[in-house]
Design a protein around this motif. Structure first.
Motif, PDB file in Angstrom:
ATOM      1  N   LEU A 191       0.839  -1.196   0.000  1.00 35.91           N
ATOM      2  CA  LEU A 191       0.000   0.000   0.000  1.00 35.91           C
ATOM      3  C   LEU A 191       0.874   1.247   0.000  1.00 35.91           C
ATOM      4  O   LEU A 191       1.854   1.335   0.735  1.00 35.91           O
ATOM      5  CB  LEU A 191      -0.911   0.007   1.225  1.00 35.91           C
ATOM      6  N   LYS A 225     -10.788  -7.497   2.058  1.00 37.26           N
ATOM      7  CA  LYS A 225     -10.528  -6.056   2.090  1.00 37.26           C
ATOM      8  C   LYS A 225     -10.003  -5.533   0.752  1.00 37.26           C
ATOM      9  O   LYS A 225      -9.687  -4.356   0.633  1.00 37.26           O
ATOM     10  CB  LYS A 225      -9.518  -5.731   3.196  1.00 37.26           C
ATOM     11  N   LYS A 254     -11.270  -2.372  -0.882  1.00 36.42           N
ATOM     12  CA  LYS A 254     -10.834  -1.097  -0.310  1.00 36.42           C
ATOM     13  C   LYS A 254      -9.412  -0.745  -0.710  1.00 36.42           C
ATOM     14  O   LYS A 254      -8.970   0.380  -0.502  1.00 36.42           O
ATOM     15  CB  LYS A 254     -10.927  -1.155   1.218  1.00 36.42           C
ATOM     16  N   GLU A 255      -8.713  -1.724  -1.267  1.00 37.54           N
ATOM     17  CA  GLU A 255      -7.291  -1.520  -1.563  1.00 37.54           C
ATOM     18  C   GLU A 255      -7.008  -1.382  -3.058  1.00 37.54           C
ATOM     19  O   GLU A 255      -5.857  -1.426  -3.484  1.00 37.54           O
ATOM     20  CB  GLU A 255      -6.481  -2.693  -0.988  1.00 37.54           C
TER      21      GLU A 255
END
Length: 572
Positions: free
Chosen positions: A164, A209, A212-213
């Motif tokens: 990220l 998730k 969201k990434e």
């Protein structure tokens, strides 16, 4: 300790030579055959009208709005015409560049996740695939959409395995840009396919998730900013466009079981893949039956397995999607070739590095290549009545067969595994170079030879007309600056829309191009036109109408080629 892959330079001197070789390899035969009918000629003539008129919003086929496909492909073709002129070379440069760019992308991806051997193998196998080679020299949308989807999905794959941060964000934004380009090339598949594959990947790897990434809100904004302007412009100018493009061309076309071209059985694309990747097809088949290895891949406990899972899902999802509808043009399956070549390249790389033993598979690949080569030689040297249609290409078959036999025998006696693969590449490589010559001899639909003899009769005052047939390549070859008169039963809606052919393509755009009725004439209107005009008229028609047009319309035969005739209102 640093990962060795991160220390590997992206391009070495040898890899640059490899891509230089493929550039020459693909350019060698790019201009051999005439423009293909109907697809190449159709899309090229639309780009020609765009280039001529300066109207870069409305795609026009013979002056009629063509709503089947989006706009990006025509922009690229028109830009190529500006650079290289209006010729076959200019038309085929965009698909050729996309084919080569996909090979570079496959190379870089393999280098990032596997090793240099896999990168070379994947690139060479893809570059010598006869199907990939053929469509990289074919001016249609198939190789372009395959390339844009490849850029989207491989960029997404690299982004998924990037921590990220700013770099990951930029990679995903680049993937959204590629998805937008894919949408402007072929429609909703540009965003639907990546969404399906990423969705399946997150589901199987339990990465809940992930949504969201992948920077979905900002990424969708980028995607919509690129794609929406043209669709909004088209909707404002042509209110029926969205319904025809999305409902008819996407959903009805996909779900319909008839009225579209190339109806094939469910398993058709499996055969296309196996034939398109000869002699590596046995590797694909063997991988499908390695249950223990597949089980490890689906568990995705390490980076390599998660990458293999992603590539495998890419192939499975698109193969199933394209196999469900009845209509199956061969080029539709091209988007699975890059992931397949990466998977095959990785498998062969493991074999070369002694991580796997598959001696029997080596002999199957050699035997397959040898049998195909011997079969081609048999066809080339015999005169069986049932294969008489191959008489035109006996020289090409002889060259391909002899090359394949030499390569197979050398692979059989060679002990170095990398050289075995090199020798096996001889068959698909020679086949690739021979394909344009084979197509030129076998496909007799081009009217280039006919127009060479007829063009001196066509002056600035001559009116060109088609009678109950649309000849796609004539506007481009003659570089017609005005729409050609097309005579048919345009008042018969059922007849015009019942088949996936030229009549449906033109009829669908009439409503949004009212002026088209001045050159799309019914039979009675054309009779009145002939009586009223004092200009010479050259008419192209199918040969079965010869007696009717000569006796009933008082026309004069000018030339004939295969099943096409040319007539005139004046004696020549």
């Amino acid at each position: 300790m640093l990962n060795k892959r991160l220390l590997t330079p992206l391009f070495t001197g040898k890899s640059l030579l490899l891509f230089l070789f493929f550039i020459v390899f693909y350019l060698l035969t790019v201009n051999i055959r005439p423009i293909g009918v109907p697809d190449e000629a159709r899309y090229a003539s639309i780009a020609w009208q765009m280039y001529l008129s300066g109207d870069y919003i409305n795609p026009l086929l013979n002056g009629v709005l063509f709503m089947d496909k989006p706009i990006l492909y025509y922009w690229l073709e028109a830009f190529s015409m500006h650079l290289f002129g209006v010729n076959n070379f200019a038309l085929r440069i965009p698909p050729l560049m996309f084919g080569l760019a996909s090979m570079v992308t496959a190379y870089l991806t393999a280098l990032r996740f596997f090793n240099i051997t896999t990168a070379w193998l994947a690139t060479v196998i893809l570059g010598t695939s006869p199907l990939w080679f053929m469509f990289s020299q074919y001016a249609s949308l198939d190789i372009e959409i395959a390339a844009w989807l490849t850029f989207t999905l491989l960029t997404s794959l690299i982004a998924l395995h990037t921590p990220l941060g700013k770099k990951r964000r930029l990679l995903f934004y680049l993937a959204y840009i590629f998805a937008a380009a894919a949408t402007l090339t072929k429609g909703l598949m540009g965003i639907v396919f990546p969404a399906m594959i990423l969705g399946m990947y997150s589901l199987l790897t339990r990465q809940w998730k992930l949504i969201k990434e992948i920077y979905l809100p900002s990424g969708l904004i980028i995607y919509l900013v690129i794609t929406l302007p043209w669709f909004i412009l088209m909707y404002n100018r042509h209110p029926g466009f969205l319904d025809y493009f999305f409902v008819y061309q996407h959903f009805y076309r996909y779900l319909s079981s008839d009225s579209f071209n190339n109806i094939q059985p469910f398993w058709f694309f499996v055969m296309v893949i196996l034939l398109g990747l000869i002699p590596w097809s046995p590797v694909i088949i063997k991988c499908c039956f390695e249950t223990r290895r597949l089980s490890c891949i689906f568990k995705a406990t390490n980076e390599k397995d998660s990458v293999l899972l992603y590539l495998l899902l890419w192939v499975i999802v698109l193969l199933l999607f394209f196999s469900l509808p009845a209509s199956k043009p061969p080029g539709y399956i091209l988007p699975v070739f890059v992931p397949l070549c990466l998977l095959v390249g990785n498998y062969l790389s493991d074999w070369i590095q002694h991580e796997k033993k598959m001696y029997w598979l080596k002999y199957i690949m050699i035997l397959l290549a040898l049998l195909i080569s011997l079969l081609l030689l048999l066809v080339a040297i015999t005169n069986f009545q049932f294969i008489h249609q191959f008489n035109k290409i006996k020289t090409e078959l002889l060259i391909i067969g002899a090359s394949g036999c030499i390569g197979s025998v050398m692979a059989l006696i060679c002990k170095k595994r990398s050289w075995i693969i090199g020798y096996l590449l001889l068959l698909p490589s020679v086949l690739c170079l021979s394909l344009p010559f084979i197509i030129k001899k076998m496909d007799q639909r081009s009217l280039q030879p006919l127009l060479t003899s007829v063009s001196p009769l066509i002056t600035s005052k001559t009116i060109v007309a088609y009678y109950d047939k649309y000849f796609y390549d004539i506007p481009l070859i003659l570089q017609c600056k005005e729409p050609i008169i097309v005579v048919s039963d345009w008042n018969n809606t059922k007849k015009s829309m019942s088949a996936d052919n030229w009549r449906r393509e033109l009829y669908a755009g009439i409503k949004n191009t009212p002026a088209a009725r001045t050159w799309l004439l019914t039979y009675d209107e054309f009779d009145q036109f002939l009586k009223a005009t004092d200009k010479p008229v050259i008419i192209f028609a199918k040969s079965h109408l010869k007696n009717f047009l000569i006796n009933q319309k008082k026309l004069h035969l000018v030339a004939t080629l295969n099943n096409t005739i040319v007539l005139s209102t004046q004696r020549h």
